[in-house]
Design a protein around this motif. Structure first.
Motif, PDB file in Angstrom:
ATOM      1  N   ASP A 288       3.274   6.266  -2.630  1.00  0.00           N
ATOM      2  CA  ASP A 288       4.341   7.136  -3.343  1.00  0.00           C
ATOM      3  C   ASP A 288       4.540   7.113  -4.425  1.00  0.00           C
ATOM      4  OD1 ASP A 288       4.905   6.549  -0.231  1.00  0.00           O
ATOM      5  OD2 ASP A 288       6.668   5.710  -0.808  1.00  0.00           O
ATOM      6  N   GLU A 289       4.089   5.746  -5.092  1.00  0.00           N
ATOM      7  CA  GLU A 289       4.387   6.196  -6.388  1.00  0.00           C
ATOM      8  C   GLU A 289       3.327   6.863  -7.356  1.00  0.00           C
ATOM      9  OE1 GLU A 289       3.594   2.215  -8.363  1.00  0.00           O
ATOM     10  OE2 GLU A 289       4.529   2.590  -9.921  1.00  0.00           O
TER      11      GLU A 289
ATOM     12  N   ARG B 205       0.822  -1.252   0.194  1.00  0.00           N
ATOM     13  CA  ARG B 205      -0.104   0.218  -0.291  1.00  0.00           C
ATOM     14  C   ARG B 205       0.705   1.275  -0.144  1.00  0.00           C
ATOM     15  NH1 ARG B 205      -2.791   2.574   4.379  1.00  0.00           N
ATOM     16  NH2 ARG B 205      -2.034   1.503   5.472  1.00  0.00           N
ATOM     17  N   ASN B 206       1.721   1.364   0.948  1.00  0.00           N
ATOM     18  CA  ASN B 206       3.006   1.873   0.653  1.00  0.00           C
ATOM     19  C   ASN B 206       3.408   2.452  -0.836  1.00  0.00           C
ATOM     20  OD1 ASN B 206       1.936   2.896   3.813  1.00  0.00           O
ATOM     21  ND2 ASN B 206       4.071   1.920   4.352  1.00  0.00           N
ATOM     22  N   PHE B 207       3.907   1.352  -1.256  1.00  0.00           N
ATOM     23  CA  PHE B 207       4.533   1.626  -2.174  1.00  0.00           C
ATOM     24  C   PHE B 207       3.217   2.002  -3.389  1.00  0.00           C
ATOM     25  CE2 PHE B 207       4.602  -0.321  -6.763  1.00  0.00           C
ATOM     26  CZ  PHE B 207       6.030   0.549  -7.330  1.00  0.00           C
ATOM     27  N   LEU B 208       1.831   2.079  -3.739  1.00  0.00           N
ATOM     28  CA  LEU B 208       0.881   2.606  -4.638  1.00  0.00           C
ATOM     29  C   LEU B 208       0.824   4.102  -4.356  1.00  0.00           C
ATOM     30  CD1 LEU B 208      -1.643  -0.239  -4.745  1.00  0.00           C
ATOM     31  CD2 LEU B 208       0.092   0.872  -6.485  1.00  0.00           C
TER      32      LEU B 208
ATOM     33  N   VAL C 268      -8.173   0.184  -7.281  1.00  0.00           N
ATOM     34  CA  VAL C 268      -8.764  -0.857  -6.464  1.00  0.00           C
ATOM     35  C   VAL C 268      -8.096  -1.720  -6.147  1.00  0.00           C
ATOM     36  CG1 VAL C 268      -9.556  -2.945  -7.680  1.00  0.00           C
ATOM     37  CG2 VAL C 268     -10.227  -0.872  -9.125  1.00  0.00           C
ATOM     38  N   LYS C 269      -6.955  -1.703  -6.076  1.00  0.00           N
ATOM     39  CA  LYS C 269      -5.456  -2.492  -5.699  1.00  0.00           C
ATOM     40  C   LYS C 269      -5.465  -1.789  -4.257  1.00  0.00           C
ATOM     41  CE  LYS C 269      -0.941  -4.789  -5.646  1.00  0.00           C
ATOM     42  NZ  LYS C 269       0.457  -4.795  -6.710  1.00  0.00           N
ATOM     43  N   TRP C 270      -5.918  -0.938  -4.020  1.00  0.00           N
ATOM     44  CA  TRP C 270      -5.435  -0.196  -2.293  1.00  0.00           C
ATOM     45  C   TRP C 270      -6.535  -0.693  -1.742  1.00  0.00           C
ATOM     46  CZ3 TRP C 270      -7.530   3.668   0.359  1.00  0.00           C
ATOM     47  CH2 TRP C 270      -7.203   3.711   0.932  1.00  0.00           C
ATOM     48  N   LYS C 271      -7.701  -0.004  -2.120  1.00  0.00           N
ATOM     49  CA  LYS C 271      -8.802  -0.285  -1.315  1.00  0.00           C
ATOM     50  C   LYS C 271      -8.928  -2.236  -0.957  1.00  0.00           C
ATOM     51  CE  LYS C 271     -11.913   2.731  -3.884  1.00  0.00           C
ATOM     52  NZ  LYS C 271     -13.339   3.069  -4.719  1.00  0.00           N
ATOM     53  N   GLU C 272      -8.482  -3.331  -1.954  1.00  0.00           N
ATOM     54  CA  GLU C 272      -8.437  -4.801  -1.634  1.00  0.00           C
ATOM     55  C   GLU C 272      -7.180  -4.966  -0.101  1.00  0.00           C
ATOM     56  OE1 GLU C 272      -7.521  -6.010  -4.750  1.00  0.00           O
ATOM     57  OE2 GLU C 272      -9.745  -6.564  -6.020  1.00  0.00           O
ATOM     58  N   LEU C 273      -6.135  -3.660  -0.351  1.00  0.00           N
ATOM     59  CA  LEU C 273      -4.955  -3.655   1.055  1.00  0.00           C
ATOM     60  C   LEU C 273      -5.656  -3.450   1.916  1.00  0.00           C
ATOM     61  CD1 LEU C 273      -1.796  -2.829  -1.560  1.00  0.00           C
ATOM     62  CD2 LEU C 273      -2.620  -5.138  -0.966  1.00  0.00           C
TER      63      LEU C 273
ATOM     64  N   GLN D 198      -2.584   5.610 -19.042  1.00  0.00           N
ATOM     65  CA  GLN D 198      -2.094   6.111 -17.027  1.00  0.00           C
ATOM     66  C   GLN D 198      -3.447   5.974 -16.031  1.00  0.00           C
ATOM     67  OE1 GLN D 198       0.076   9.841 -17.762  1.00  0.00           O
ATOM     68  NE2 GLN D 198       2.225   8.769 -17.631  1.00  0.00           N
ATOM     69  N   TYR D 199      -4.124   6.602 -16.668  1.00  0.00           N
ATOM     70  CA  TYR D 199      -5.824   6.172 -15.625  1.00  0.00           C
ATOM     71  C   TYR D 199      -5.878   5.038 -15.471  1.00  0.00           C
ATOM     72  CZ  TYR D 199      -6.966  11.994 -15.874  1.00  0.00           C
ATOM     73  OH  TYR D 199      -6.637  12.754 -16.280  1.00  0.00           O
ATOM     74  N   GLN D 200      -5.711   3.791 -16.558  1.00  0.00           N
ATOM     75  CA  GLN D 200      -6.379   2.696 -16.485  1.00  0.00           C
ATOM     76  C   GLN D 200      -5.910   2.263 -15.697  1.00  0.00           C
ATOM     77  OE1 GLN D 200      -5.956   1.423 -20.300  1.00  0.00           O
ATOM     78  NE2 GLN D 200      -7.856   2.018 -21.041  1.00  0.00           N
ATOM     79  N   GLU D 201      -4.201   2.526 -15.679  1.00  0.00           N
ATOM     80  CA  GLU D 201      -2.815   1.724 -14.101  1.00  0.00           C
ATOM     81  C   GLU D 201      -3.711   2.502 -12.982  1.00  0.00           C
ATOM     82  OE1 GLU D 201       1.769   1.097 -13.715  1.00  0.00           O
ATOM     83  OE2 GLU D 201       1.207   2.273 -15.337  1.00  0.00           O
ATOM     84  N   MET D 202      -3.900   3.913 -13.085  1.00  0.00           N
ATOM     85  CA  MET D 202      -4.696   4.584 -11.689  1.00  0.00           C
ATOM     86  C   MET D 202      -5.762   3.704 -10.755  1.00  0.00           C
ATOM     87  SD  MET D 202      -4.920   8.422 -11.187  1.00  0.00           S
ATOM     88  CE  MET D 202      -3.078   8.888 -12.127  1.00  0.00           C
ATOM     89  N   MET D 203      -6.252   3.605 -11.970  1.00  0.00           N
ATOM     90  CA  MET D 203      -8.020   2.832 -11.688  1.00  0.00           C
ATOM     91  C   MET D 203      -7.423   1.301 -11.419  1.00  0.00           C
ATOM     92  SD  MET D 203     -10.588   2.362 -13.789  1.00  0.00           S
ATOM     93  CE  MET D 203     -11.540   3.509 -14.113  1.00  0.00           C
TER      94      MET D 203
END
Length: 1007
Positions: free
Chosen positions: A358-359, A353-356, A637-642, A628-633
């Motif tokens: 920071d990215e 989650r911190n990696f996302l 979703v991954k951040w919410k799951e984490l 970039q928007y597709q990758e951000m989306m």
């Protein structure tokens, strides 16, 4: 005939496959090596003419993994329309045929033969179906073989007629040669002569029959007497052989009997020594066992005393408490592992989650916004749609910019090329001057033949002037010749009437010829002299002088250089026109590209504005691309799951801590009660408790075992004492039976008894051996002979054997004489051998007649083939050669203009463009192959039948270069106007060069 479809049920590698062919064109069938091209070609021939028989050399192509052998071909014919021909292997060797017509009716083999128009299998292979083998075979042929091969191809399409003629000649030579020795007919003649000699010899033998009968009777009587004497001596030999074998046995038997009579009778138990040894051994074993058990009981009593001090009284109650805690330890251990796993997962989740964060630059303050950010499927689809439109516009803009750069570069290149080409052009003055001079040169070249005629005419006129002075002399000479001719005419008439009219006629004709020739020459000279005029001579002189001066001028001109310069200048002018047209086209394309570029730029700006609007509506930051928007989306979703997983794992961790606290208290209490030091490590404490309990259990078990062993040892001690007493009683009984008081005396008595028993056994053995040698009824007599003769028995035996040997020799000689005489009598009485000899003579004579008939058949066949070739040369050859000559011109690009076959010479002659003539052996390999193809194609086009059969070719042109292969393919395209042409190939360049309809054998679905 057109092949429309092929259905293979099972044939070679093909199984349940269908192939469709194009109509009315040259069809390419492409497949790599081992793809099944040759198999498919063989299938077509098998459907038309049947499967190969077992005794034929052709491959059968029977399927390995398919029960049904065969298939079907659908064709179109002019007379029958669409016809389906099916051939399947059932009862017949060649396969069962079913021919189905378009009206629904069916027929069999006769209908198929009707459709093929009487074209047999050999003609089909020779004319309409061939491969590379026919071309490759030309390389290894000698000169005369090439001529004969091509000549035979022109007759039948392949090496059949001339090879058949050679075969007939070879068979004739193999059967008979006038001065040969090894040919079958010559050898058979020698065999027949030998057989005749044997017949005559048999006829002489039949005259000596009576003398043989009398001699045979005397020999048989002598033989009977010899056999009686032989039987008597045989009995004598057998008797003395037995006596000789009995002598040593009889002497030993007599000596042994004398010794036994001197020995007294003794009493001793049966197997007494063995029984005594076993009893003493058992007694010793039990005494040793008793001593061991006493020592063992002492050790066991000491161990029992020691273990009673070690075992605790309440260890079993502690064991129950431990078992309960031990069961709970598994859960405790699992919970500890789960706790460690949860902590590790929490660390990993937080790290991800911190990696996302920071990215993408999301701080703690962004957490509420991230949880509220919309990431549904509809939002993703809307983003994908907007991004697709943006990418499309960007791609169009990039392509147009690239095209703009390319157009500008090409335009500049063409402009430079135009400038360079214009510099190379001749000036207009030079160009006009060169054309004018070349025009005069052309005029001079056109009048050159007339000038040569004028020069000849001038020389003729000069010669006539010289001859005019000798006209009178010529007149006198003519008169002399006329006189000579008249004399010859008269002389011929006289000889004809008086002697030989033929000689007279010849002399008369010669005289007439002299007269007429003299008169004609005289008149001609007079006419020629009178026809010449001075004006003609003057005109010829002026013309020659005029063109002679022009010839001197022409010799100084570089005519060829001017022609070359004008030709190059014309090429450059054409190139200038082409470049100018190209520049106009490129200018048009540049203008169109600029307009389209501006439109695309406006469209791209609009699409990017739509992308930013989407980001604002659904909680995303502005200024990113669609990807970039597709990758951000995805990362949102991954951040919410984490984040959700972290909350769940923290709850599980608190529950595990509560359960483990109670377990640790009970472990500590048990460890204190049994004296185990508790260090805070619950599992280690349980391990120490378990070891203490194991020690207590093992000590208790050992104590119980030692008590049991002590009781068991006491029982064994009593049993050993009882066993020792019984062994002492058994020893006393053995001594009593042997009538002795001690062990040493007992063993001496046993040795004496054993010696006596061996002597009795040896005596019985000797008697049995003697009975085996001599029957019971003769044993006493023959033993008496042993006593009587003693060592002289061998001399007596040799004397009898010598008499028997002499008698056997006489008997053997008599038997051989009787047997030989009986055989001769039998042969003479039944006459069978004589009959066999006569029969063999007749059979050999018939075999010679058969060979003669066979030789005559080959001779007739050779005569028929020669007459067939003569008919072909007169009737069929002209049309075939004319068509082949036309095709050969095309295939060689006009290098060879004529092809003909001299009658009766069995060879071809080709004529090159320059008039030079060659035989096929003098041609190159490639040109010879083209001649072969010309003949094959000619036969195919001129084959006179109602249907034009398909032409099937398998890889026949792979050795040709590109230009030659192109000419061959062009000829095939012309043939395809009247014939369906199917060409099998494994080379992709053939497919790319021709661009013809293609059937690929490597595709799963074929069309």
């Amino acid at each position: 005939m057109i092949i429309k479809k092929i259905e293979v049920y099972g044939f070679g590698k093909w199984s349940n496959e269908t192939f469709h062919f194009q109509e009315g064109s040259l069809q390419l069938v492409f497949g790599e090596n081992e793809a099944g091209k040759s198999t498919l070609m063989a299938f077509i021939q098998a459907i038309f003419y049947g499967f190969p028989k077992k005794n034929e050399r052709a491959k059968s192509y029977e399927p390995l993994h398919q029960n049904q052998y065969g298939g079907a071909i659908t064709i179109w014919t002019k007379s029958k329309g669409v016809v389906r021909i099916e051939r399947v292997k059932r009862n017949r060797v060649r396969g069962d045929v079913t021919v189905q017509f378009s009206d629904g009716s069916e027929s069999g083999e006769e209908a198929l033969q009707s459709i093929m128009g009487g074209l047999n299998e050999a003609a089909f292979q020779g004319i309409f179906s061939f491969n590379l083998k026919g071309l490759q075979g030309l390389e290894n042929m000698k000169a005369e073989e090439i001529n004969e091969f091509l000549y035979d191809t022109a007759i039948t399409g392949g090496p059949s007629l001339l090879s058949s003629e050679k075969e007939a000649e070879t068979q004739m030579q193999d059967l008979f040669k006038a001065r040969g020795k090894k040919t079958p007919v010559n050898q058979q003649l020698r065999v027949l002569q030998e057989q005749d000699k044997r017949v005559q010899e048999w006829q002489r033998k039949l005259a000596d029959y009576r003398n043989l009968v009398a001699n045979n009777q005397q020999l048989e009587e002598s033989l009977l007497e010899l056999e009686k004497q032989k039987q008597g001596y045989e009995q004598q030999v057998l008797k003395w052989e037995r006596v000789k074998k009995l002598l040593p046995l009889q002497q030993r038997y007599r000596n042994l009997q004398a010794k036994l009579d001197e020995e007294p009778a003794l009493s001793f138990p049966e197997k007494g020594e063995d029984r005594l040894d076993r009893t003493l051994e058992k007694k010793k074993e039990w005494e040793g066992f008793l001593e061991e058990e006493n020592e063992r009981m002492h050790l066991l009593e000491n161990k029992v005393s020691t273990l009673r001090k070690v075992v605790s009284n309440d260890w079993e109650s502690s064991q129950l408490i431990f078992q309960k805690l031990n069961k709970q330890s598994g859960v405790y251990t699992e919970q500890q592992r789960t706790k460690t796993s949860i902590i590790e997962k929490l660390r990993q989740l937080k790290k991800e989650r911190n990696f996302l964060e920071d990215e993408w630059g999301w701080g703690i303050e962004k957490t509420p916004f991230l949880l509220e950010r919309k990431t549904t499927r509809a939002v993703k689809d809307e983003l994908a749609s907007v991004d697709t439109r943006v990418k499309k516009s960007e791609h169009e803009w990039t392509s147009l910019k690239t095209e703009e750069k390319h157009l500008e570069q090409e335009y500049r290149r063409l402009s430079g090329e135009l400038t360079d080409t214009e510099k190379k052009l001749l000036s207009n003055d030079k160009r006009e001057r060169y054309y004018e001079c070349l025009s005069r040169v052309q005029e001079y070249e056109s009048v050159k033949p007339q000038l040569a005629f004028m020069e000849n005419r001038q020389e003729l006129l000069q010669a006539e002037d010289k001859r005019s002075s000798s006209i009178q002399q010529l007149f006198d000479t003519s008169l002399v010749r006329i006189g000579i001719g008249s004399i010859l005419l008269l002389l011929g008439g006289w000889i004809g009437f008086t002697n030989d009219w033929v000689i007279g006629t010849v002399i008369g004709v010669i005289g007439i010829t002299f007269v007429l020739a003299s008169l004609g020459r005289k008149q001609t000279e007079i006419n020629n002299n009178n026809s010449t005029t001075p004006s003609e001579k003057h005109h010829i002189q002026l013309e020659l002088e005029k063109w002679a001066s022009f010839q001197d001028e022409i010799d100084q001109w570089p005519v060829e250089e001017w022609k070359h310069l004008l030709k190059v200048d014309e090429q450059f002018r054409q190139k200038v026109e082409q470049i100018q047209l190209a520049l106009q086209q490129w200018e048009r394309r540049k203008a169109e590209n600029a307009t389209e570029l501006q439109r695309t730029c406006d469209q791209l700006f609009t699409e990017k504005r739509e992308l930013n609007k989407w980001a604002i509506n659904y909680g995303f930051d502005e200024g990113f691309t669609g990807e970039q928007y597709q990758e951000m989306m995805q990362d949102s979703v991954k951040w919410k799951e984490l984040y959700s997983k972290e909350l769940s794992l923290n709850e599980q961790l608190a529950e595990i801590e509560s359960m483990n606290k109670e377990f640790r208290g009970e472990v500590k209490k048990l460890a204190s009660s049994i004296g185990v030091h508790y260090t805070g490590d619950d599992l280690h404490a349980l391990y120490q408790i378990e070891n203490w309990l194991i020690d207590q259990k093992e000590s208790q078990s050992a104590l119980n075992q030692h008590i049991d062993h002590l009781e068991e040892a006491n029982v064994k001690k009593k049993a050993a004492i009882s066993r020792i007493s019984k062994q002492d009683e058994e020893i006393g009984r053995l001594f009593k039976e042997a009538q002795v008081t001690g062990e040493e005396e007992f063993r001496a008595r046993g040795e004496q008894v054993r010696v006596n028993r061996k002597k009795y056994a040896e005596k019985e053995s000797l008697m049995l051996q003697m009975k085996a040698i001599s029957p019971s009824e003769r044993l006493e007599d023959e033993m008496a002979l042993c006593e009587m003769w003693g060592e002289k028995i061998e001399e007596k035996q040799q004397e009898v054997q010598q008499h028997r040997h002499l008698l056997n020799q006489k008997h053997r000689t008599a038997v051989e004489q009787v047997t030989e005489m009986k055989q001769d009598l039998k042969v003479l009485e039944d006459g069978q051998t004589y009959q066999d000899c006569l029969q063999s003579f007749e059979m050999e004579k018939k075999q010679l007649q058969t060979m003669g008939k066979q030789w005559a058949v080959y001779a007739v066949a050779k005569e028929i083939i020669q007459k067939t070739k003569q008919v072909y040369e007169k009737e069929r050859q002209p049309a075939v050669i004319q068509r082949a000559e036309f095709l050969f011109q095309k295939l060689t690009n006009g290098a060879y203009v004529r092809l003909f076959a001299p009658l009766g010479e069995m060879k071809f002659i080709v004529e090159r463009q320059d008039g030079e003539r060659f035989e096929p052996v003098d041609l190159s390999q490639g040109t010879c192959e083209l001649l072969y193809l010309s003949i094959r194609f000619s036969l195919a086009t001129l084959y006179q039948r109602e249907e034009a059969f398909p032409l099937i070719i398998d890889e026949a042109f792979v050795n040709f270069d590109a230009s030659r292969r192109k000419r061959v393919m062009n000829v095939l395209k012309e043939l395809a106007e009247d014939h369906q042409v199917i060409y099998f190939t494994c080379h992709e360049y053939v497919v790319k060069e021709e661009g013809l309809p293609l059937l690929s054998l490597d595709q799963t679905i074929r069309t």
